[in-house]
Enzyme design. Structure first.
Site, PDB file in Angstrom:
ATOM      1  N   GLU A   1       0.824  -1.222   0.000  1.00 56.20           N
ATOM      2  CA  GLU A   1       0.000   0.000   0.000  1.00 56.20           C
ATOM      3  C   GLU A   1       0.853   1.264   0.000  1.00 56.20           C
ATOM      4  O   GLU A   1       0.589   2.211   0.741  1.00 56.20           O
ATOM      5  CB  GLU A   1      -0.951  -0.005   1.197  1.00 56.20           C
ATOM      6  CG  GLU A   1      -1.917  -1.160   1.161  1.00 56.20           C
ATOM      7  CD  GLU A   1      -3.004  -1.091   2.229  1.00 56.20           C
ATOM      8  OE1 GLU A   1      -2.958  -0.191   3.080  1.00 56.20           O
ATOM      9  OE2 GLU A   1      -3.904  -1.944   2.196  1.00 56.20           O
TER      10      GLU A   1
ATOM     11  N   GLU B   1      -4.041  -9.056   0.548  1.00 66.65           N
ATOM     12  CA  GLU B   1      -4.461  -8.806   1.936  1.00 66.65           C
ATOM     13  C   GLU B   1      -5.978  -8.817   1.960  1.00 66.65           C
ATOM     14  O   GLU B   1      -6.606  -8.126   1.156  1.00 66.65           O
ATOM     15  CB  GLU B   1      -3.899  -7.457   2.390  1.00 66.65           C
ATOM     16  CG  GLU B   1      -3.837  -7.322   3.889  1.00 66.65           C
ATOM     17  CD  GLU B   1      -3.113  -6.044   4.303  1.00 66.65           C
ATOM     18  OE1 GLU B   1      -1.938  -5.856   3.924  1.00 66.65           O
ATOM     19  OE2 GLU B   1      -3.739  -5.242   5.003  1.00 66.65           O
TER      20      GLU B   1
HETATM   21  C1  GAL Z   1      -4.023  -2.588   5.489  1.00 67.12           C
HETATM   22  C2  GAL Z   1      -2.543  -2.513   5.774  1.00 67.12           C
HETATM   23  C3  GAL Z   1      -2.177  -3.312   7.001  1.00 67.12           C
HETATM   24  C4  GAL Z   1      -3.129  -3.014   8.105  1.00 67.12           C
HETATM   25  C5  GAL Z   1      -4.518  -3.339   7.657  1.00 67.12           C
HETATM   26  C6  GAL Z   1      -5.584  -3.162   8.715  1.00 67.12           C
HETATM   27  O1  GAL Z   1      -4.461  -1.545   4.706  1.00 67.12           O
HETATM   28  O2  GAL Z   1      -1.819  -2.998   4.699  1.00 67.12           O
HETATM   29  O3  GAL Z   1      -0.876  -3.013   7.399  1.00 67.12           O
HETATM   30  O4  GAL Z   1      -3.010  -1.657   8.430  1.00 67.12           O
HETATM   31  O5  GAL Z   1      -4.843  -2.488   6.583  1.00 67.12           O
HETATM   32  O6  GAL Z   1      -6.856  -3.389   8.180  1.00 67.12           O
END
Ligand code: GAL
Length: 808
Positions: free
Chosen positions: A424, A500
């Site tokens: 991100e 993710e």
């Molecule tokens: C994502 C990020 C992670 C964590 C997660 C929480 O956007 O890559 O590091 O912050 O959100 O939902």
């Protein structure tokens, strides 16, 4: 193997290094002195550190606390979370005292034969901005706390005592999670001949595999003239499989192709490992010897088909993991890592993403041995910042060096099947970011042409427009389930990775009513509901990912955020003290499974059945009120009984994502007693049953060790789950008793953790409150064998006693 003469042995009070082999690797784990603060002259040889604290390394200076909301308090708008106005974030990096400067000192002793040899100092990670001194002189420095790095210190060493001093500095506003602090990974001294294999100079690949034969290509960079390399391959049982001898070098590099007949292939199901022993000779003298484990396996990524391992299409059933180990902090600990992977294996998980930085060597070794596919990540920031003092300060000078070290140090692990150059990164916006993405990907390709590169993208629309997503080997989407179809159409790769997913939030054993889907839901007790229907504004519940995984053959898998809770990032309570650790874990900070564990297990573990009931059934005061019952199961249908009365049969259906993956009885009214679920197989026959009961008053403490016999090495840990039961042995799911721990015999008390994200009790103190009826106590072995006794007591409860055995 040829024996080499042993040299002199030298032993004094410090770490003595003896020469008995061509290459000596000495891990500097003991005899460290530690002092917080910027101490003047601490780098000097004659500095008196006798008053400093004695510690062993790996060490995390911040995990001993205390928790304080002022520690690294950040007044920021987290733009990735869609925030525009800065607010005060209290527990963002764990509220532990990881900021500031500190010094470590160690003395190791070298015999005179060391002069004229090649001596390296290897750091597997140092948090952060390490400055390294040997015998009063600066030998080098690094920046990123997660990088592996080494210095050639041959010119700085001396016969006898050598004084190593390391200064570390952690800035505030440098992280989005708990980074830990100190020499939290191993430090070693490597002593070898000038004619030797270069550090991380070996690259083993398996370019051709059939049932009958595999070609193993081993490239080995070596220094010195007139050298000859003999590489022997051994199977997992230690039998010699084949060998090759070469004297031809291309520049510095030997390039050997070795045949392995009837190769046994590496996979998560069969993590078979071979060993390559490389011996470097000048004439008949053995100058260096290096043993490397590797696996024979083939990976492929193809449009519409996705990822295949050894010819078999395989979806990533993965989790993201931050590096901290809950009560042990960031100090790397192989036993704790093994326990995490054991828990994940039972869940059916087959892949790990080291978010958002370089994994520890220990974690990769375990992934190889236990069978996990690995996505090794590097950065959370490139040039554009997410946090004021983040990696953007180092990117220009260090990004290439950091990637080179990541790849060269870890590329022989068969578990690694993909690299990630970023998560991100705000550089997803704009032309400069596209160029950076390409530049980084090309560095990975140069260092390792065999594995693809991804980036976890959250600005999916922007990356569709700019070409950022199209240039990646693997387009990784973070969340954004609604954009998968569009991204698949727009991007040229022919597949999408859920780099993710989910970010569902829950607190173990806590349930909230009414049961409804919510985003960013907050409650006065700062907990989240374990009905698993709560997520963040940018994220979603697990079922929505499952639909994509099941219905779109071009989705190649997912990495759930996260496998375990971690210190810091207490969303949805980023602004509310005393939340100080995450709610995202499938397992809590103590490693205890939340209900969600069984939801993933019901899908991912295809070898065993799953039948799990939630919530617990102790709802005094809710009599007659709607208290929905969910069942997470691998069966398609089941019948629910409350005190023997049927609540009807539920069958999974496609009405909603939840109905498809969970069995839900939404209208159940609470009455104390029993909840029983009877699962039916596809022929309507009773296949399995499970029952939970309302517990009476807490009566007795019960102890359950993950391993009853541990090794007497002063390192091993037994993780003991402590719970409270009533007079009939029924677990009390709401107990919050204050417990006290006592360990005697051949072990010591190490830490405890209850998984409560709002607890400010310190992990290393010998007392803690139960959270939702449970906590975990860590008992560490001593170096002497014998019985270890753990006693857990609490006012008004029958105590719990357990004897563990520690063996040599
Ligand atoms: C994502 C990020 C992670 C964590 C997660 C929480 O956007 O890559 O590091 O912050 O959100 O939902």
């Amino acid at each position: 193997m040829k024996k080499i003469p042993s040299f002199l042995l030298v032993f004094i009070a410090s770490t003595a290094i003896a020469f008995s082999q061509a290459r000596v690797v000495k891990v500097l784990d003991t005899h460290w002195k530690f002092q917080k603060g910027n101490v003047e002259d601490a780098f000097k040889t004659n500095f008196n550190d006798s008053k400093w604290e004695s510690v062993s390394v790996p060490h995390d200076w911040a995990i001993y606390g205390p928790f304080d909301k002022k520690n690294d308090m950040q007044t920021v708008a987290i733009s990735q979370n869609g925030e525009n106005t800065p607010t005060v974030k209290t527990g963002r990096t764990g509220a532990l005292p990881h900021m500031g400067t500190a010094w470590y000192r160690n003395t190791f002793t070298l015999p005179k034969e060391a002069k004229g040899k090649k001596v390296l100092l290897l750091f597997e990670g140092a948090m952060s901005e390490p400055q390294v001194y040997l015998n009063g002189k600066k030998v080098g420095e690094w920046a990123y706390g997660y990088s592996y790095f080494y210095f050639d210190v041959s010119q700085f060493i001396q016969e006898g005592d050598n004084t190593l001093a390391v200064k570390l500095s952690n800035k505030e506003f440098a992280s989005r999670w708990y980074p830990g602090a100190g020499l939290y990974r191993k430090v070693s001294v490597i002593i070898k001949n000038n004619e030797s294999i270069d550090q991380w100079g070996q690259f083993i690949t398996t370019p051709f595999i059939s049932n009958a034969v595999a070609k193993v290509n081993i490239k080995t960079k070596a220094s010195g003239e007139n050298t000859r390399l003999v590489t022997t391959i051994f199977d997992a049982e230690g039998h010699k499989v084949s060998a090759e001898e070469s004297s031809l070098r291309l520049g510095k590099e030997f390039d050997q192709n070795i045949k392995v007949e009837n190769p046994k292939l590496w996979s998560p199901e069969t993590p078979y490992l071979y060993k390559a022993v490389a011996q470097l000779y000048v004439g008949n003298e053995l100058k260096d010897e290096l043993t490397t484990r590797f696996g024979i396996r083939e990976i492929k990524y193809e449009a519409n088909k996705g990822f295949s391992l050894n010819g078999k299409v395989t979806k990533f059933k993965g989790v993201c993991l931050h590096h901290d180990l809950g009560p042990l902090g960031a100090a790397v600990n192989k036993v704790a890592l093994r326990r995490q992977l054991t828990i994940l294996k039972d869940m059916g998980c087959n892949a790990i993403r080291s978010s958002h930085n370089m994994p520890s060597f220990e974690q990769l070794e375990l992934a190889d041995e236990m069978g996990f596919l690995f996505l090794a990540e590097s950065f959370d920031e490139w040039v554009l910042p997410k946090v004021e003092n983040g990696y953007h300060r180092f990117f220009d000078e260090y990004a290439e060096k950091d990637i080179v070290n990541l790849v060269q140090a870890t590329r022989n692990h068969p578990s690694i099947v993909m690299w990630s150059s970023g998560n991100e990164v705000p550089d997803q916006w704009g032309e400069a970011g596209v160029k950076r993405a390409k530049w980084l990907q090309e560095i990975f390709h140069r260092e390792d042409p065999t594995r693809p590169v991804t980036v976890g993208m959250d600005q999916v629309k922007a990356t569709m427009e700019s070409g950022f997503g199209a240039l990646l080997d693997i387009p990784g989407l973070n969340y954004r389930v609604h954009l998968y179809d569009e991204a698949f159409k727009k991007f040229p790769q022919g597949f999408i990775l859920g780099s993710e997913t989910a970010s569902t939030v829950s607190s173990r054993g806590i349930y909230k009513f009414p049961v409804v889907q919510e985003k960013m839901k907050q409650y006065p007790d700062l907990q989240s509901s374990s009905y698993d229907l709560e997520a963040c504004s940018w994220s979603n519940v697990p079922d929505e990912d499952f639909v994509l995984q099941d219905d779109k053959p071009w989705v190649i898998g997912e990495f759930v955020w996260t496998g375990f809770d971690y210190l810091g990032e207490p969303t949805p309570y980023d602004e509310i003290w005393p939340s100080r650790s995450s709610y995202f874990g499938i397992n809590d900070l103590a490693g205890l499974p939340k209900d969600r564990y069984y939801l993933y297990r019901s899908r991912w573990n295809t070898k065993a059945t799953t039948l799990h009931i939630l919530p617990h059934w102790n709802w005094e005061g809710r009599e007659g009120q709607i208290t929905p019952v969910f069942v997470y199961t691998s069966y398609n249908s089941a019948e629910l009984f409350i005190n023997g009365k049927s609540m009807g049969v539920q069958t999974k259906n496609k009405n909603t994502p939840q109905n498809r993956y969970r069995l839900m009885w939404m209208d159940v009214k609470y009455e104390p007693g029993t909840v029983k679920v009877v699962a039916y197989d596809d022929n309507g026959k009773v296949a399995e049953e499970k029952e939970i009961r309302t517990a009476g008053k807490p009566y007795q403490i019960v102890l359950d060790a993950d391993r009853k016999t541990i090794t007497a090495d002063g390192e091993d840990i037994s993780f003991v789950t402590v719970s409270v039961v009533d007079k009939n042995g029924v677990p009390c799911p709401t107990a919050t008793n204050q417990l006290k721990f006592k360990v005697s015999g051949a072990g010591t008390y190490r830490a405890a953790c209850n998984g409560d994200a709002t607890s400010l009790e310190l992990f290393h103190k010998d007392t803690m409150k139960l959270f939702s009826g449970k906590l975990v106590v860590l008992v560490k072995s001593k170096t002497t064998a014998g019985d270890i006794k753990l006693e857990v007591t609490a006012d008004g409860l029958k105590s719990g006693k357990l004897t563990l055995t520690s063996t040599k």
